[in-house]
Design a protein around this motif. Structure first.
Motif, PDB file in Angstrom:
ATOM      1  N   LEU A 371       7.920   5.323 -10.339  1.00 24.12           N
ATOM      2  CA  LEU A 371       8.224   3.883 -10.614  1.00 24.12           C
ATOM      3  C   LEU A 371       7.750   3.177  -9.319  1.00 24.12           C
ATOM      4  CD1 LEU A 371       9.454   1.031 -11.351  1.00 24.12           C
ATOM      5  CD2 LEU A 371      11.547   1.921 -10.932  1.00 24.12           C
ATOM      6  N   ALA A 372       8.438   4.256  -7.839  1.00 25.73           N
ATOM      7  CA  ALA A 372       7.933   3.654  -6.588  1.00 25.73           C
ATOM      8  C   ALA A 372       6.250   3.515  -6.449  1.00 25.73           C
ATOM      9  CB  ALA A 372       8.492   4.376  -5.572  1.00 25.73           C
ATOM     10  N   GLU A 373       5.705   4.574  -6.938  1.00 25.64           N
ATOM     11  CA  GLU A 373       4.213   4.575  -7.032  1.00 25.64           C
ATOM     12  C   GLU A 373       3.646   3.278  -7.588  1.00 25.64           C
ATOM     13  OE1 GLU A 373       0.513   7.659  -7.274  1.00 25.64           O
ATOM     14  OE2 GLU A 373       2.169   7.972  -8.252  1.00 25.64           O
ATOM     15  N   ARG A 374       4.186   3.141  -8.935  1.00 22.48           N
ATOM     16  CA  ARG A 374       3.777   1.909  -9.788  1.00 22.48           C
ATOM     17  C   ARG A 374       4.015   0.512  -8.976  1.00 22.48           C
ATOM     18  NH1 ARG A 374       5.943   3.828 -13.915  1.00 22.48           N
ATOM     19  NH2 ARG A 374       8.219   2.344 -14.166  1.00 22.48           N
ATOM     20  N   ILE A 375       5.357   0.376  -8.095  1.00 20.15           N
ATOM     21  CA  ILE A 375       5.276  -0.706  -7.454  1.00 20.15           C
ATOM     22  C   ILE A 375       4.424  -0.772  -6.406  1.00 20.15           C
ATOM     23  CG2 ILE A 375       7.209  -2.000  -6.199  1.00 20.15           C
ATOM     24  CD1 ILE A 375       9.149  -0.668  -7.973  1.00 20.15           C
ATOM     25  N   VAL A 376       4.246   0.077  -5.790  1.00 21.35           N
ATOM     26  CA  VAL A 376       3.213   0.090  -4.530  1.00 21.35           C
ATOM     27  C   VAL A 376       1.794  -0.266  -5.228  1.00 21.35           C
ATOM     28  CG1 VAL A 376       1.770   1.277  -2.882  1.00 21.35           C
ATOM     29  CG2 VAL A 376       4.433   1.622  -3.000  1.00 21.35           C
ATOM     30  N   ASP A 377       1.565   0.192  -6.044  1.00 25.03           N
ATOM     31  CA  ASP A 377      -0.082  -0.086  -6.601  1.00 25.03           C
ATOM     32  C   ASP A 377      -0.097  -1.521  -7.388  1.00 25.03           C
ATOM     33  OD1 ASP A 377      -0.915   2.380  -6.108  1.00 25.03           O
ATOM     34  OD2 ASP A 377      -0.605   3.070  -8.112  1.00 25.03           O
ATOM     35  N   THR A 378       0.943  -2.165  -7.833  1.00 21.93           N
ATOM     36  CA  THR A 378       1.018  -3.372  -8.467  1.00 21.93           C
ATOM     37  C   THR A 378       1.090  -4.358  -7.467  1.00 21.93           C
ATOM     38  OG1 THR A 378       2.376  -2.333 -10.575  1.00 21.93           O
ATOM     39  CG2 THR A 378       2.256  -4.739 -10.017  1.00 21.93           C
ATOM     40  N   VAL A 379       1.739  -4.178  -6.522  1.00 20.85           N
ATOM     41  CA  VAL A 379       2.267  -5.281  -5.182  1.00 20.85           C
ATOM     42  C   VAL A 379       0.729  -5.186  -4.640  1.00 20.85           C
ATOM     43  CG1 VAL A 379       2.922  -5.850  -3.256  1.00 20.85           C
ATOM     44  CG2 VAL A 379       4.420  -5.183  -5.256  1.00 20.85           C
ATOM     45  N   SER A 380       0.149  -4.246  -4.466  1.00 18.91           N
ATOM     46  CA  SER A 380      -1.331  -4.114  -3.676  1.00 18.91           C
ATOM     47  C   SER A 380      -2.355  -5.070  -4.130  1.00 18.91           C
ATOM     48  CB  SER A 380      -1.717  -2.769  -3.321  1.00 18.91           C
ATOM     49  OG  SER A 380      -1.949  -2.190  -4.341  1.00 18.91           O
ATOM     50  N   GLN A 381      -2.516  -5.425  -5.660  1.00 17.56           N
ATOM     51  CA  GLN A 381      -3.356  -5.951  -6.150  1.00 17.56           C
ATOM     52  C   GLN A 381      -3.595  -7.342  -5.492  1.00 17.56           C
ATOM     53  OE1 GLN A 381      -5.363  -4.400  -8.218  1.00 17.56           O
ATOM     54  NE2 GLN A 381      -3.964  -2.669  -7.730  1.00 17.56           N
ATOM     55  N   PRO A 382      -4.777  -7.804  -5.381  1.00 17.93           N
ATOM     56  CA  PRO A 382      -5.022  -8.989  -4.731  1.00 17.93           C
ATOM     57  C   PRO A 382      -4.144 -10.240  -5.432  1.00 17.93           C
ATOM     58  CG  PRO A 382      -6.957  -7.902  -4.834  1.00 17.93           C
ATOM     59  CD  PRO A 382      -5.960  -7.155  -5.719  1.00 17.93           C
TER      60      PRO A 382
END
Length: 710
Positions: A371-382
């Protein structure tokens, strides 16, 4: 049970009755020793109903590695940590997934009691295993429904209260607190609802409450006095709530302001629990939900993750693009975080660029990491706002409960906050666990996953091959292909460690395809070198076998290499073929039509219905090495004989795995086993070494099989 023939009649009768009771018991009883150093359980006695309930013979459970090997890998660390406290506590119970022989992983409740004295530092224990799978499934469904209903109630603009039979408030939502001009539910819960009813309406209210508690829905409008003494007219709808036995134990009351007033005081009370900008719960409501989630985790023996999130470089956006853009960025990031979570999780905004997440009903550390990795990846999208492309990032700190059950809610938040700052120090835009050991586990898995994605490109995989010999002739009739990974920085990595990661990430499809092609290519190379045809056996994982392109992959490997399909053998585990047996039969028949041979690996360790086994188009069954190893024991010998006889009866070849001694070989030959492989003949070796072995030492292998030197 002891031998009853050596006992007095009365004692034998008592033991017989005890054995009958144990057979009827839903729990398996055991005694043994718990080693605090290795965290292993060594069983020295177990009740005979182990076979009926879990599918194992009592003597199997006495193997020191048996208990650990059958715990689900995702639960092992938590279980070991839990039972490590046995030295401080006299009694501990926990629940975890355990692999039953016949039915796969099921939830069991392990209730363990410490006995005196300690022996050589080991804790002497007695305990019981109880299958709680059905109860866990019901609890999970109820918990998810409870969480969903609670979210609906908390966001309802109308006041919702639950009152017990004595008229005491036992539940109230934020809108209900707003009606009473109260900020904290603890100030209200436990109080009599009559305390807030205006005096001139109390007598009428008592009569209506009696009607509601008798089972009659009631609508009523009356005056209340809030905590400041101000009077308010409310409309109410009352409905009875029933317990599991159909008895009315409480009343649900839905109330709203008759005037639907929208003054600042009312709005402030409602918004005391929610963030005005994003609509998310605020820190106060987050803490309340955290307390509820902690209580639920203790009851259900599950984990929760508490995450503290902080946006990286948010101040730069505010300073350069203005607060209006900053607010829109916060709303977009909030929406993205919510989209990553489930309905039963909680996302809150603490203020500024800080957020919190509660992840409930977890069974492993990896759930939180994913979940933490998914949040990091999602938030980092432009993110595009007013033609500005904003590259946002977020740092996350995590802690788990009840990994350390001494933590309270405030300490969990503090630890998650500390872990978040560590994530920022490590380079931002990442997550970090508070507990160092959990970090090690997650980082090791993440490293393996990262390196697995590069392993094929870097040519780090190789195949080793172990010869398989005919017991009658001593001739090499095939080899088994075994995958090896030599990672360039860390060296050899065990398949037991990287194969589960490959399966969980889907990388096993690409790796499995490479194994098929490489095995077929090696057969072609051996034939070009002048060796007689050698059949190669390739293990197929459950993920590969269930994939719709399995047959296409096999045909492609055969056609591209030019290998005769009869020289390829597909190995499947016993438990795999029994899942969705009808579909399995269809796939196996298509493999047979191609000319590919099929064998069942680790036979005897899973669950096979004889009625299905006779329908499976199988060429060979492989006697598991654990049974070969125990051939010198009566039970091991009996199982080996049974499997060999079964293969002969069903017209299937039988291969023994893990043959290491001439005594084992003699037993197998005596009872008609067809083929064997193991260290007695050869260790697994690279393709070139196999070619030299089959060229120069084929006769030595044959003589080793036929003329053992005792």
């Amino acid at each position: 049970m002891p031998d009853s023939s050596q006992m007095p009649d009365t004692v034998a009768a008592d033991f017989s009755q005890l054995d009958t009771l144990l057979q009827a018991s839903p729990a398996v009883l055991y005694s043994g020793s718990h080693d605090p150093r290795s965290r292993a359980l060594c069983v020295d006695w177990v009740s005979t109903n182990l076979w009926a309930l879990m599918g194992f013979r009592p003597e199997e459970a006495c193997d020191p590695a048996w208990w650990t090997e059958h715990i689900h890998p995702d639960d092992l660390e938590r279980v070991q940590v839990s039972f490590a406290r046995l030295g401080k506590r006299r009694e501990i119970y926990t629940e975890y997934r355990f692999r039953f022989r016949n039915t796969g992983y099921r939830w069991i409740r392990d209730h363990r009691r410490l006995c005196d004295p300690q022996v050589d530092g080991d804790c002497q224990v007695k305990g019981a295993w109880l299958d709680v799978t059905e109860r866990r499934e019901i609890q999970t469904r109820l918990h998810e429904r409870e969480q969903l209903l609670r979210r609906l109630v908390e966001t309802d603009m109308e006041g919702v209260l639950v009152v017990d039979a004595e008229g005491r408030i036992i539940e109230i939502n934020p809108a209900g607190l707003g009606l009473l001009s109260c900020r904290d539910a603890n100030e209200v819960i436990g109080n009599s609802l009559m305390h807030y009813v205006a005096p001139h309406h109390q007598k009428r209210f008592v009569l209506l409450a009696r009607r509601a508690i008798s089972g009659e829905p009631v609508n009523y409008e009356f005056d209340i006095r809030d905590t400041r003494g101000e009077r308010l007219r409310v409309e109410t709808r009352c409905s009875p709530l029933f317990d599991a036995h159909g008895q009315i134990r409480s009343v649900l009351i839905v109330a709203r302001d008759s005037n639907r007033r929208s003054d600042a005081a009312y709005q402030a009370q409602y918004l005391a629990h929610y963030d005005m900008l994003t609509g998310l719960p605020n820190r106060a409501l987050f803490r309340d939900r955290l307390l509820q989630s902690m209580a639920q985790a203790r009851r259900s023996e599950t984990l929760i993750a508490v995450m503290f999130l902080d946006m990286d470089n948010f101040k730069d956006v505010n300073d350069t693009l203005g607060h209006a853009v900053g607010d829109r960025l916060l709303k977009e990031v909030s929406a993205r975080i919510v989209a990553c979570t489930r309905e039963t999780d909680t996302v809150a905004r603490f203020g500024g660029d800080e957020f919190g997440v509660i992840q409930t009903s977890m069974h492993s550390v990896e759930d939180a990491a994913e979940l933490a990795e998914r949040i990091v990846d999602t938030v980092s999208q432009p993110i595009i706002i007013d033609n500005h492309e904003i590259h946002s990032a977020i740092s996350i700190g995590l802690t788990l409960y009840p990994f350390d059950d001494h933590h309270n809610a405030d300490e969990l938040l503090k630890n998650a906050d500390l872990a978040m700052y560590k994530a920022k120090r490590e380079g931002r835009n990442r997550f970090q666990f508070y507990v160092a050991e959990l970090n090690r586990i997650v980082q090791r898995r993440a490293t393996i996953e990262r390196d697995l994605r590069l392993a094929l490109q870097r040519n780090e995989f190789t195949l080793h091959f172990q010869p398989q010999l005919s017991i009658d002739s001593g001739q090499v009739i095939g080899v088994e292909a075994l995958l090896r990974w030599n990672q360039r920085e860390r060296g050899a990595i065990s398949p037991a460690e990287f194969i589960p990661v490959a399966e969980s990430t889907g990388l096993i499809m690409e790796i499995g395809q490479w194994v098929l092609f490489e095995a077929c290519r090696q057969v072609t190379e051996w034939q070009a070198a002048g060796l007689p045809p050698v059949r190669v056996a390739v293990n197929i994982s459950p993920v590969q076998f269930r994939h719709r392109h399995l047959l296409d992959s096999i045909m492609h490997a055969l056609h591209s290499s030019g290998v005769d399909p009869q020289l390829l053998e597909i190995e499947l585990t016993e438990s795999l073929i029994m899942r969705d047996a009808d579909t399995t039969i269809s796939t196996l028949r298509r493999l047979r039509e191609l000319g590919v041979e099929v064998s069942v690996d680790d036979f005897g360790t899973g669950y096979s219905s004889l009625s299905y086994l006779t329908r499976f188009p199988i060429n060979k069954i492989k006697l598991d090495q654990s049974f070969v190893r125990d051939i010198h024991k009566p039970d091991g010998a009996a199982i080996a004989r049974t499997v060999i006889t079964l293969g002969q009866t069903l017209d299937m070849r039988v291969m023994a795995e893990g043959v290491e001694t001439y005594e084992q070989l003699a037993f197998l030959r005596e009872h008609g086993c067809h083929e064997a492989q193991g260290f007695l003949f050869s260790r697994p070796m690279p393709g070139g070494a196999i070619q030299r072995l089959l060229t120069d030492s084929r006769e030595d292998l044959r003589l080793r099989m036929l003329e053992p030197a005792f």
